[in-house]
Design an enzyme around this catalytic site. Sequence first.
Site, PDB file in Angstrom:
ATOM      1  CG  ASP A  89      -0.277   0.076   2.533  1.00  0.00           C
ATOM      2  OD1 ASP A  89       0.958   0.257   2.564  1.00  0.00           O
ATOM      3  OD2 ASP A  89      -0.952  -0.017   3.560  1.00  0.00           O
ATOM      4  CG  ASP A 261      -6.074  -5.528   1.857  1.00  0.00           C
ATOM      5  OD1 ASP A 261      -6.757  -4.831   1.093  1.00  0.00           O
ATOM      6  OD2 ASP A 261      -5.717  -5.130   2.987  1.00  0.00           O
ATOM      7  CB  CYS A 299     -10.758 -27.289   7.717  1.00  0.00           C
ATOM      8  SG  CYS A 299      -9.241 -26.397   7.348  1.00  0.00           S
ATOM      9  CB  CYS A 301      -5.626 -26.413   7.489  1.00  0.00           C
ATOM     10  SG  CYS A 301      -5.994 -26.199   9.238  1.00  0.00           S
ATOM     11  CB  CYS A 304      -8.565 -29.011  10.657  1.00  0.00           C
ATOM     12  SG  CYS A 304      -9.218 -27.367  11.003  1.00  0.00           S
ATOM     13  CG  HIS A 330      -8.425 -23.112  10.847  1.00  0.00           C
ATOM     14  ND1 HIS A 330      -8.968 -24.138  10.104  1.00  0.00           N
ATOM     15  CD2 HIS A 330      -9.429 -22.231  11.066  1.00  0.00           C
ATOM     16  CE1 HIS A 330     -10.257 -23.884   9.887  1.00  0.00           C
ATOM     17  NE2 HIS A 330     -10.565 -22.744  10.467  1.00  0.00           N
TER      18      HIS A 330
HETATM   19 ZN   LIG Z   1      -8.279 -25.995   9.408  1.00  0.00          ZN
END
Ligand SMILES: [Zn+2]
Length: 363
Positions: A89, A261, A299, A301, A304, A330
Amino acid sequence: MNFLITTKDRNARRGLLATSRGTINTPAFMPVGTLGTVKAMSPDEMKEIGAEIILGNTYHLYLRPGTNVIEQLGGLHSFMNWDLPMLTDSGGFQVFSLSPLRKIREDGVEFRSHIDGSLHFIGPAEAMKIQGILGSDVAMVFDECIPYPADHEYAARSIDLTTSWARTCKGNQNPGQALFAIIQGGMYKDLRRKSAEDLLDIGFDGYAVGGVSVGEPKGEMHEIIDFSAPLLPEDKPRYLMGIGDFGDMLKAVEAGFDMFDCIMPTRNARNGTLFTSLGRISIKREEFKCDDGPLDPHCGCYTCRNYSRGYLRHLFLSREILSMRLNTYHNLYFYLDFFRKMRASIETGTFQSFKREWENIPF
Ligand SMILES: [Zn+2]
């Protein structure tokens, strides 16, 4: 920089933004790396979860560690070990939102540092010089972000100032660095239109809409989103700045925005607020004390797949560093996965049902 729209589903756009450091799939979410780091995440982890571009904050980096330090250490990519695309920015937004004292002049803004009160000056030429040293792939023009509410007369003067600053930025554009303009105008449609027309006349590599989510009611924000998108060229990337609420992002993609963003996934993660396919969760709650299930059963990830809600709650309450790391991992994965699924829905012409499905999740 080259931008290609590959598929459209009504006004929602699926595209590819190619830069010399890599290609970004759009609609894209840009995790925020304020001080040369996406808080709690290593660059390798950012790549692992599929981040293709991150954002750096000029105002913060200019004050700390300072432009000289980053210049001596080879620019921001090298300094922080991130070799994929980066957008910076211009510092405008932070000067107006963080500095305790500021004086707007024709050629820029005099302000005091929020860290030590020291006096500084950044104008459009300075903002371009700093972003050139940082070495981002996409730079933003220096703009005035007006408060909400602002009267029409003030907002009108402000967009003229922003346009004149944008012209100076364009004249100082760094080689190899794309430059995006920022449409302002508060909640006034006539001013949004004028701002867009004036900036399009100058000509930029992409166009952002700024000055939304500054305290206005959702209805007004959505009106400005719907109104602004069609003012922007079809063949250039469109960036809606600072928006990270799922409903707002869906609304904006539906209107034809490509880039986003927000600090929401990272800041909330550190505060124990986690986004899941079942809604928003506060991990500190008593009900999770002995919960051996994953944070989000849908999820994939690392967090998880490996940890229970009970353990995440314990880490959070004990203020363990791992809590911030696992929570941030996560939340960012969840955001980037949301964008992956949203892009797929545009490709298959099912964006509307995707949008309805996500609007029903209690975030
Ligand atoms: Zn997750």
